[in-house]
Scaffold this motif. Structure first.
Motif, short mmCIF file in Angstrom:
data_model
loop_
_atom_site.label_atom_id
_atom_site.label_comp_id
_atom_site.label_asym_id
_atom_site.label_seq_id
_atom_site.Cartn_x
_atom_site.Cartn_y
_atom_site.Cartn_z
N GLY A 12 0.78 -1.23 0.00
CA GLY A 12 0.00 0.00 0.00
C GLY A 12 0.81 1.27 0.00
N ALA A 13 2.05 1.26 -0.52
CA ALA A 13 2.83 2.50 -0.62
C ALA A 13 2.04 3.52 -1.44
CB ALA A 13 4.18 2.22 -1.24
N TYR A 14 1.92 4.73 -0.94
CA TYR A 14 1.00 5.68 -1.56
C TYR A 14 1.61 7.07 -1.76
CZ TYR A 14 -3.54 7.62 -2.84
OH TYR A 14 -4.57 8.21 -3.53
N GLY A 15 1.88 7.79 -0.68
CA GLY A 15 2.47 9.12 -0.80
C GLY A 15 3.98 9.07 -0.68
N VAL A 16 4.66 10.08 -1.21
CA VAL A 16 6.13 10.16 -1.13
C VAL A 16 6.54 11.60 -0.84
CG1 VAL A 16 8.31 9.94 -2.38
CG2 VAL A 16 6.52 8.27 -2.75
N THR A 17 7.54 11.77 0.03
CA THR A 17 8.17 13.06 0.19
C THR A 17 9.65 12.83 0.49
OG1 THR A 17 7.99 15.24 1.26
CG2 THR A 17 7.78 13.32 2.69
N LEU A 18 10.48 13.82 0.18
CA LEU A 18 11.92 13.75 0.41
C LEU A 18 12.30 14.69 1.54
CD1 LEU A 18 13.14 13.80 -3.30
CD2 LEU A 18 12.51 11.82 -1.91
N ARG A 19 13.23 14.22 2.37
CA ARG A 19 13.75 15.04 3.47
C ARG A 19 15.27 14.85 3.49
NH1 ARG A 19 15.22 14.40 8.86
NH2 ARG A 19 14.62 16.10 10.26
N GLY A 20 15.98 15.76 2.81
CA GLY A 20 17.41 15.56 2.65
C GLY A 20 17.67 14.29 1.85
N GLU A 21 18.46 13.38 2.43
CA GLU A 21 18.74 12.11 1.77
C GLU A 21 17.70 11.04 2.08
OE1 GLU A 21 21.31 11.69 -0.41
OE2 GLU A 21 21.58 13.85 -0.16
N GLU A 22 16.73 11.37 2.90
CA GLU A 22 15.71 10.41 3.30
C GLU A 22 14.52 10.43 2.33
OE1 GLU A 22 16.45 10.97 8.12
OE2 GLU A 22 14.61 11.70 7.17
N VAL A 23 13.91 9.26 2.15
CA VAL A 23 12.68 9.13 1.37
C VAL A 23 11.61 8.59 2.31
CG1 VAL A 23 11.57 8.07 -0.63
CG2 VAL A 23 14.02 8.62 -0.70
N TRP A 24 10.49 9.29 2.38
CA TRP A 24 9.39 8.88 3.25
C TRP A 24 8.20 8.46 2.40
CZ3 TRP A 24 9.22 9.37 8.77
CH2 TRP A 24 10.37 9.92 9.33
N THR A 25 7.47 7.45 2.85
CA THR A 25 6.28 7.02 2.13
C THR A 25 5.21 6.55 3.11
OG1 THR A 25 5.45 5.56 0.36
CG2 THR A 25 7.08 4.63 1.84
N THR A 26 3.97 6.72 2.74
CA THR A 26 2.85 6.23 3.55
C THR A 26 2.42 4.86 3.06
OG1 THR A 26 1.33 7.42 2.08
CG2 THR A 26 1.93 8.50 4.15
N LEU A 27 2.01 4.00 3.98
CA LEU A 27 1.44 2.69 3.64
C LEU A 27 -0.04 2.77 3.99
CD1 LEU A 27 4.26 0.33 4.96
CD2 LEU A 27 4.09 1.56 2.79
N VAL A 28 -0.83 3.11 2.99
CA VAL A 28 -2.21 3.51 3.20
C VAL A 28 -3.09 2.39 3.78
CG1 VAL A 28 -2.95 2.96 0.84
CG2 VAL A 28 -4.14 4.76 2.11
N HIS A 29 -2.77 1.14 3.49
CA HIS A 29 -3.64 0.04 3.93
C HIS A 29 -3.37 -0.44 5.36
CE1 HIS A 29 -5.04 -0.02 -0.09
NE2 HIS A 29 -3.99 -0.62 -0.61
N THR A 30 -2.21 -0.07 5.91
CA THR A 30 -1.82 -0.66 7.20
C THR A 30 -1.59 0.36 8.30
OG1 THR A 30 0.48 -0.69 6.45
CG2 THR A 30 -0.81 -2.70 6.14
N GLY A 31 -1.75 1.66 8.00
CA GLY A 31 -1.54 2.66 9.04
C GLY A 31 -0.09 2.76 9.46
N VAL A 32 0.81 2.76 8.48
CA VAL A 32 2.25 2.81 8.74
C VAL A 32 2.89 3.87 7.85
CG1 VAL A 32 4.43 1.51 8.53
CG2 VAL A 32 2.39 0.39 9.45
N VAL A 33 3.92 4.53 8.38
CA VAL A 33 4.76 5.43 7.59
C VAL A 33 6.16 4.83 7.55
CG1 VAL A 33 5.83 7.71 7.49
CG2 VAL A 33 3.42 7.50 8.11
N ALA A 34 6.77 4.77 6.37
CA ALA A 34 8.10 4.19 6.23
C ALA A 34 9.11 5.26 5.86
CB ALA A 34 8.09 3.08 5.18
N ARG A 35 10.35 5.09 6.38
CA ARG A 35 11.46 5.99 6.08
C ARG A 35 12.59 5.18 5.47
NH1 ARG A 35 16.28 8.13 8.69
NH2 ARG A 35 16.05 6.48 10.26
N LEU A 36 13.10 5.62 4.30
CA LEU A 36 14.22 4.98 3.65
C LEU A 36 15.44 5.86 3.83
CD1 LEU A 36 11.57 3.98 2.20
CD2 LEU A 36 12.98 3.66 0.16
N ALA A 37 16.49 5.31 4.41
CA ALA A 37 17.72 6.08 4.63
C ALA A 37 18.91 5.14 4.61
CB ALA A 37 17.66 6.83 5.95
N GLY A 38 19.90 5.46 3.79
CA GLY A 38 21.10 4.64 3.75
C GLY A 38 20.86 3.20 3.37
N GLY A 39 19.84 2.96 2.56
CA GLY A 39 19.53 1.61 2.13
C GLY A 39 18.70 0.81 3.12
#
Length: 283
Positions: free
Chosen positions: A11-38
Motif C-alpha cells: 500500500g505504498a501511496y504518498g512520497v516526500t523527500l527530506r534531505g537524503e531520506e525518502v518517506w512514504t505512507t502505507l495507506v492500507h496498514t496505518g504505517v509510515v516508512a522511512r528509507l535512509a542509507g539503504g
C-alpha cells in the motif's frame, strides 16, 4: 533511465523527500516508512484504520501527512508522531505561501490550514460535492483539484476561492503541482494532463493511452512535469509544451501513486504493490 525498487510494505501511496531520506505512507496498514542509507524503518501509527495518504516535508524538516481514515493530519518530528484533528476526511496537503500547512477535506468541501501554533482553520470552497483532492502552492495562492466538481480551484490565503471549470466533461482531476510558468494537473478519467496559467486559461494534453489513469504530478524546473499512470503502471515526463518526452515502465500491477523529484533529477515513486521505485537518469 534506470529503475530500482525498495520493498517497504503493502500500500505504498504518498512520497516526500527530506534531505537524503525518502518517506512514504502505507495507506492500507496505518504505517509510515522511512528509507535512509539503504535501510527501511517503519513507524506504526497504532491506528490501522488511519489511511495515511499524501505527504509533504515542511521547511523546518517536519514530515506532514494526511490521515483520511481518522480525520486528522499527522506530523513526524525526530521520530515522534503527533496528529491534529480536522473537520472531515483530509487528502491533499502542501506548504502554503504563508509557510503554514494547507490541506483538502474531501467529504466536507473544505480547504484547511494548520498554523505554526497548531491552530486549525477551515474554509468552504463554495462547491457542493466538489470533492477537493490534491493541493499545491503557486504564485502566492493555493491551487486544488475538484475531482467531482470537474474544475480547478484557486484560493487566496484569506479564503477567497475562484473556480475554473475544465473544458472536458467528467475528466476527474486529481493530482496538481505548481511549476514556474503555470500549474500542472491530471485528469484521471479523461486520460489527459492539463495546465492552467495564472490568468486562468486551461490547456489539455491527451495521452496516447486515454485509459492510463494519470494520478499524481510533479512540476519540474524546466517547465514540464512527471506524471504517474496508475492504470498502465508507468511514469511519463512531459516537456513545457505538453509533449511526452519519456515513458518509464514500472511493471504489471505496480499501481504507481505519489512521486517526488530529487535535486539530482531522479524520481521516487510509491508503488501500491509494496515498494518505492527510484528512477535515475543514465550517465
Amino acid at each position: 533511465m534506470s529503475v530500482s525498487e525498495i520493498t517497504v510494505g503493502e500500500g505504498a501511496y504518498g512520497v516526500t523527500l527530506r534531505g537524503e531520506e525518502v518517506w512514504t505512507t502505507l495507506v492500507h496498514t496505518g504505517v509510515v516508512a522511512r528509507l535512509a542509507g539503504g535501510e527501511v524503518e517503519r513507524l506504526d501509527l497504532e491506528a490501522p484504520e488511519s489511511r495515511p495518504s499524501v505527504m509533504v516535508t515542511a521547511p523546518d524538516g517536519a514530515v506532514w501527512f494526511t490521515r483520511s481514515g481518522d480525520n486528522s493530519i499527522g506530523k513526524i518530528v525526530d521520530g515522534v508522531v503527533s496528529k491534529v484533528a480536522v473537520g472531515g476526511s483530509p487528502y491533499g496537503v502542501c506548504v502554503g505561501p504563508d509557510g503554514a500547512m494547507w490541506f483538502t477535506v474531501m467529504d466536507a468541501d473544505l480547504i484547511g490550514r494548520v498554523g505554526a501554533d497548531g491552530v486549525v482553520s477551515e474554509f468552504a470552497i463554495g462547491t457542493a460535492g466538489g470533492f477537493p483532492a490534491y493541493i499545491t502552492s503557486g504564485g502566492g495562492d493555493l491551487w486544488f483539484t475538484l475531482n467531482a466538481g470537474n474544475a480547478i480551484g484557486r484560493m487566496a490565503v484569506d479564503g477567497v476561492v475562484t473556480t475554473y471549470p475544465l473544458p472536458t466533461e467528467a475528466a476527474g482531476p486529481v493530482g496538481i503541482s505548481a511549476g514556474p510558468d503555470g500549474v500542472w494537473f491530471v485528469e484521471i478519467l479523461a486520460g489527459q494532463v492539463g495546465r492552467i496559467g495564472r490568468d486562468g486559461v486551461i490547456t489539455e494534453f491527451p495521452l496516447a493511452d486515454r485509459g492510463a489513469k494519470p494520478h499524481a504530478v510533479v512540476a519540474t524546473a524546466d517547465g514540464g512535469c512527471w506524471v504517474t499512470l496508475w492504470g498502465s503502471s508507468a511514469l511519463v515526463r512531459l516537456d513545457a509544451a505538453g509533449g511526452v518526452r519519456e515513458t518509464v515502465a514500472l511493471g504489471d500491477g505496480a499501481e504507481p501513486h505519489g512521486l517526488a523529484v530529487a535535486d539530482d533529477g531522479s524520481v521516487w515513486v510509491a508503488l501500491e504493490k509494496g515498494s518505492v521505485a527510484h528512477i535515475q537518469p543514465q550517465e
